[in-house]
Design an enzyme around this catalytic site. Structure first.
Site, PDB file in Angstrom:
ATOM      1  N   ASP A  31       0.868  -1.184   0.000  1.00 50.86           N
ATOM      2  CA  ASP A  31       0.000   0.000   0.000  1.00 50.86           C
ATOM      3  C   ASP A  31       0.900   1.227   0.000  1.00 50.86           C
ATOM      4  O   ASP A  31       1.865   1.282   0.767  1.00 50.86           O
ATOM      5  CB  ASP A  31      -0.891  -0.024   1.265  1.00 50.86           C
ATOM      6  CG  ASP A  31      -2.038   0.971   1.185  1.00 50.86           C
ATOM      7  OD1 ASP A  31      -1.764   2.170   0.967  1.00 50.86           O
ATOM      8  OD2 ASP A  31      -3.196   0.554   1.344  1.00 50.86           O
ATOM      9  N   GLY A  36      -4.427   5.202   2.939  1.00 51.68           N
ATOM     10  CA  GLY A  36      -4.519   4.233   4.040  1.00 51.68           C
ATOM     11  C   GLY A  36      -3.469   4.494   5.106  1.00 51.68           C
ATOM     12  O   GLY A  36      -2.629   5.381   4.969  1.00 51.68           O
ATOM     13  N   TYR A 144     -14.869   6.991 -12.311  1.00 45.72           N
ATOM     14  CA  TYR A 144     -14.614   5.890 -11.369  1.00 45.72           C
ATOM     15  C   TYR A 144     -15.154   4.581 -11.951  1.00 45.72           C
ATOM     16  O   TYR A 144     -14.451   3.574 -12.022  1.00 45.72           O
ATOM     17  CB  TYR A 144     -15.281   6.213 -10.027  1.00 45.72           C
ATOM     18  CG  TYR A 144     -15.177   5.102  -9.003  1.00 45.72           C
ATOM     19  CD1 TYR A 144     -13.956   4.562  -8.636  1.00 45.72           C
ATOM     20  CD2 TYR A 144     -16.327   4.605  -8.383  1.00 45.72           C
ATOM     21  CE1 TYR A 144     -13.866   3.554  -7.687  1.00 45.72           C
ATOM     22  CE2 TYR A 144     -16.250   3.600  -7.425  1.00 45.72           C
ATOM     23  CZ  TYR A 144     -15.019   3.076  -7.090  1.00 45.72           C
ATOM     24  OH  TYR A 144     -14.925   2.074  -6.152  1.00 45.72           O
ATOM     25  N   ILE A 187     -23.097   6.951   5.622  1.00 47.68           N
ATOM     26  CA  ILE A 187     -23.634   6.691   6.967  1.00 47.68           C
ATOM     27  C   ILE A 187     -22.758   7.358   8.044  1.00 47.68           C
ATOM     28  O   ILE A 187     -23.262   8.159   8.850  1.00 47.68           O
ATOM     29  CB  ILE A 187     -23.849   5.177   7.196  1.00 47.68           C
ATOM     30  CG1 ILE A 187     -24.988   4.701   6.275  1.00 47.68           C
ATOM     31  CG2 ILE A 187     -24.147   4.868   8.661  1.00 47.68           C
ATOM     32  CD1 ILE A 187     -25.251   3.207   6.300  1.00 47.68           C
ATOM     33  N   ARG A 210     -30.237   3.077  -2.712  1.00 53.55           N
ATOM     34  CA  ARG A 210     -28.873   2.549  -2.873  1.00 53.55           C
ATOM     35  C   ARG A 210     -28.774   1.217  -2.130  1.00 53.55           C
ATOM     36  O   ARG A 210     -29.516   0.956  -1.198  1.00 53.55           O
ATOM     37  CB  ARG A 210     -27.846   3.480  -2.210  1.00 53.55           C
ATOM     38  CG  ARG A 210     -27.658   4.810  -2.874  1.00 53.55           C
ATOM     39  CD  ARG A 210     -26.746   4.707  -4.091  1.00 53.55           C
ATOM     40  NE  ARG A 210     -26.549   6.011  -4.686  1.00 53.55           N
ATOM     41  CZ  ARG A 210     -27.422   6.630  -5.467  1.00 53.55           C
ATOM     42  NH1 ARG A 210     -28.562   6.052  -5.776  1.00 53.55           N
ATOM     43  NH2 ARG A 210     -27.170   7.820  -5.964  1.00 53.55           N
ATOM     44  N   GLU A 275     -24.404  10.683 -10.579  1.00 52.60           N
ATOM     45  CA  GLU A 275     -24.937   9.734  -9.600  1.00 52.60           C
ATOM     46  C   GLU A 275     -26.198   9.068 -10.123  1.00 52.60           C
ATOM     47  O   GLU A 275     -27.010   9.679 -10.805  1.00 52.60           O
ATOM     48  CB  GLU A 275     -25.231  10.453  -8.274  1.00 52.60           C
ATOM     49  CG  GLU A 275     -23.970  10.720  -7.499  1.00 52.60           C
ATOM     50  CD  GLU A 275     -24.234  11.164  -6.067  1.00 52.60           C
ATOM     51  OE1 GLU A 275     -23.350  10.948  -5.252  1.00 52.60           O
ATOM     52  OE2 GLU A 275     -25.298  11.729  -5.784  1.00 52.60           O
TER      53      GLU A 275
HETATM   54  N1  LIG Z   1     -15.825   1.720   0.130  1.00 53.50           N
HETATM   55  C1  LIG Z   1     -16.742   1.520  -0.824  1.00 53.50           C
HETATM   56  O1  LIG Z   1     -17.923   1.925  -0.667  1.00 53.50           O
HETATM   57  C2  LIG Z   1     -16.396   0.757  -2.081  1.00 53.50           C
HETATM   58  C3  LIG Z   1     -17.430   0.465  -2.975  1.00 53.50           C
HETATM   59  C4  LIG Z   1     -17.117  -0.206  -4.145  1.00 53.50           C
HETATM   60  C5  LIG Z   1     -15.819  -0.610  -4.398  1.00 53.50           C
HETATM   61  N2  LIG Z   1     -14.818  -0.292  -3.522  1.00 53.50           N
HETATM   62  C6  LIG Z   1     -13.444  -0.690  -3.873  1.00 53.50           C
HETATM   63  O2  LIG Z   1     -12.859  -1.418  -2.796  1.00 53.50           O
HETATM   64  C7  LIG Z   1     -11.441  -1.164  -2.753  1.00 53.50           C
HETATM   65  C8  LIG Z   1     -11.036  -0.706  -1.349  1.00 53.50           C
HETATM   66  O3  LIG Z   1     -11.762   0.485  -1.044  1.00 53.50           O
HETATM   67  P1  LIG Z   1     -11.651   1.230   0.344  1.00 53.50           P
HETATM   68  O4  LIG Z   1     -13.005   1.800   0.627  1.00 53.50           O
HETATM   69  O5  LIG Z   1     -11.014   0.344   1.347  1.00 53.50           O
HETATM   70  O6  LIG Z   1     -10.698   2.432  -0.049  1.00 53.50           O
HETATM   71  P2  LIG Z   1      -9.369   2.970   0.687  1.00 53.50           P
HETATM   72  O7  LIG Z   1      -8.978   4.235  -0.005  1.00 53.50           O
HETATM   73  O8  LIG Z   1      -9.566   3.011   2.152  1.00 53.50           O
HETATM   74  O9  LIG Z   1      -8.314   1.833   0.331  1.00 53.50           O
HETATM   75  C9  LIG Z   1      -7.574   1.814  -0.867  1.00 53.50           C
HETATM   76  C10 LIG Z   1      -6.102   1.716  -0.491  1.00 53.50           C
HETATM   77  O10 LIG Z   1      -5.324   1.719  -1.700  1.00 53.50           O
HETATM   78  C11 LIG Z   1      -4.130   2.439  -1.445  1.00 53.50           C
HETATM   79  N3  LIG Z   1      -3.572   2.893  -2.720  1.00 53.50           N
HETATM   80  C12 LIG Z   1      -4.058   3.844  -3.553  1.00 53.50           C
HETATM   81  N4  LIG Z   1      -3.257   3.965  -4.620  1.00 53.50           N
HETATM   82  C13 LIG Z   1      -2.257   3.059  -4.475  1.00 53.50           C
HETATM   83  C14 LIG Z   1      -1.129   2.703  -5.252  1.00 53.50           C
HETATM   84  N5  LIG Z   1      -0.851   3.329  -6.406  1.00 53.50           N
HETATM   85  N6  LIG Z   1      -0.314   1.721  -4.797  1.00 53.50           N
HETATM   86  C15 LIG Z   1      -0.551   1.104  -3.606  1.00 53.50           C
HETATM   87  N7  LIG Z   1      -1.620   1.411  -2.824  1.00 53.50           N
HETATM   88  C16 LIG Z   1      -2.451   2.369  -3.254  1.00 53.50           C
HETATM   89  C17 LIG Z   1      -4.559   3.573  -0.516  1.00 53.50           C
HETATM   90  O11 LIG Z   1      -3.494   4.117   0.249  1.00 53.50           O
HETATM   91  C18 LIG Z   1      -5.610   2.874   0.367  1.00 53.50           C
HETATM   92  O12 LIG Z   1      -5.027   2.381   1.552  1.00 53.50           O
HETATM   93  C19 LIG Z   1     -11.153  -0.125  -3.845  1.00 53.50           C
HETATM   94  O13 LIG Z   1     -10.703  -0.810  -4.994  1.00 53.50           O
HETATM   95  C20 LIG Z   1     -12.504   0.501  -4.088  1.00 53.50           C
HETATM   96  O14 LIG Z   1     -12.611   1.038  -5.385  1.00 53.50           O
HETATM   97  C21 LIG Z   1     -15.063   0.387  -2.366  1.00 53.50           C
END
Ligand SMILES: NC(=O)c1ccc[n+]([C@@H]2O[C@H](COP(=O)([O-])OP(=O)(O)OC[C@H]3O[C@@H](n4cnc5c(N)ncnc54)[C@H](O)[C@@H]3O)[C@@H](O)[C@H]2O)c1
Length: 315
Positions: A31, A36, A144, A187, A210, A275
């Site tokens: 990461d 994160g 996205y 939420i 949603r 949206e």
């Molecule tokens: N949270 C939601 O509602 C949701 C919904 C649909 C899909 N997702 C998908 O789930 C996954 C995780 O989402 P999340 O909510 O935990 O997001 P998050 O941003 O908390 O986690 C993503 C992580 O990826 C890391 N990151 C970003 N670019 C990077 C890179 N180039 N190299 C290494 N690390 C990198 C960030 O530091 C982060 O820790 C994502 O792929 C997101 O698109 C999330």
């Protein structure tokens, strides 16, 4: 089982790392910490619990070093969400599309058979038939969703061309408490607004629906996909409960009233571009193929976030 996780410091990723370590897996995470933070995991894991590395998924040499010996990859690293991708389009395409390609290439070079990709309901755009099945047309309304669709197509291609067992999981709106909660999602945002005595801001007239899925159910779906056999090239909806935005705001307001005796007001602003108006999931495919069933409902999930936010405010 050894699992390599990208994005293991993030909201969903850190919850997944903890669960896999608890289940006895060996885990390595990469990461770049752009969004994160590993401190949540360091609090709950012993030092040797997981190999938590800082690095970028676009660095192929690093991925090959870290993925070595893994049985499967869970690919979560991304620039997530409509707003971040709209504001940082170049980074979004670079990380979500090129980065996904780098993850697949590292897995291919090392003969790793399974890659699970975290996709999103955003790949569907505005549904023409509901509840939405996986066979519904894919027509994203924002960048996205476009990057997630490109990621899914890469997954399919690596299955078709190289026989890699790639699986895409299309998450609804993820909420709830993992190792922490994400206050950018609706939420927790409502809960924080209510606790700050601000009105809960609903975009649109409040009649949009949603799918809301708890982060523990997301982790359940990812682990089921990691342990599955013969599902290569497939995509699955991962959902929880369909709720109207106004109902959600009212439920947060009621939960805050019960916990703090505060009266939270609800206010409406114009809808945001890009949206979807209404959305609900059909979950038959993932129930049948992976044995997934959501265990959390929204009401219980809201109460959990309220209690967490109150504890945070006290500490
Ligand atoms: N949270 C939601 O509602 C949701 C919904 C649909 C899909 N997702 C998908 O789930 C996954 C995780 O989402 P999340 O909510 O935990 O997001 P998050 O941003 O908390 O986690 C993503 C992580 O990826 C890391 N990151 C970003 N670019 C990077 C890179 N180039 N190299 C290494 N690390 C990198 C960030 O530091 C982060 O820790 C994502 O792929 C997101 O698109 C999330």
């Amino acid at each position: 089982m050894k699992v390599a996780i990208t994005g293991g410091a993030g909201y969903i990723g850190s919850t997944l790392v903890k669960k896999l370590v608890d289940d006895g897996a060996s885990v390595v995470s990469v990461d770049n910490l752009v969004n994160g933070d590993y401190r949540h995991l360091r609090v709950v894991l012993a030092d040797e619990g997981a190999d938590l590395r800082e690095g970028d998924i676009r660095d192929s040499g690093l991925l090959e070093e870290l993925f070595e010996g893994s049985d499967a990859v869970a690919h979560l690293a991304a620039i997530p969400g409509l707003v971040k991708c709209r504001d940082r389009p170049e980074e979004a395409i670079s990380v979500n599309v090129y980065g996904t390609h780098q993850v697949l290439e590292a897995a291919r070079t090392l003969d790793i058979e399974k890659v699970v990709f975290c996709s999103s309901a955003a790949v569907y755009g505005q549904p023409v038939v509901m509840p939405v099945r996986e066979s519904h047309p894919l027509s994203p309304l924002n960048l996205y969703g476009v990057t997630k669709l490109a990621g899914e197509k890469l997954m399919e291609t690596y299955f078709d061309n190289y026989g890699m067992e790639t699986i895409s999981l299309r998450f609804g709106n993820v909420y709830g408490l993992g190792l922490y909660t994400n206050y950018e999602t609706v939420i927790p945002k409502f809960v924080r607004m209510g606790l700050n005595d601000e009105a809960l801001t609903v975009y649109g007239d409040g009649t949009s629906s949603r799918d809301y899925v708890h982060v523990e159910d997301i982790v359940q779906a990812i682990t089921r996909a990691l342990n599955s056999k013969g599902k290569g090239g497939e995509a699955f909806n991962v959902g929880g409960e369909t709720v109207l935005i106004d109902t959600l705001a009212e439920q947060v307001s009621e939960s805050l009233k019960e916990a703090t005796d505060r009266d939270a007001q609800i206010t409406h602003l114009p809808p945001r571009p890009g949206e979807t108006k209404n959305f609900s999931y059909n979950l038959e495919k993932i129930e049948r193929s992976l044995g997934y069933k959501p265990r959390w409902g929204v009401k219980k999930g809201i109460e959990q976030v309220v209690q967490y936010a109150l504890k945070e405010a006290r500490d």
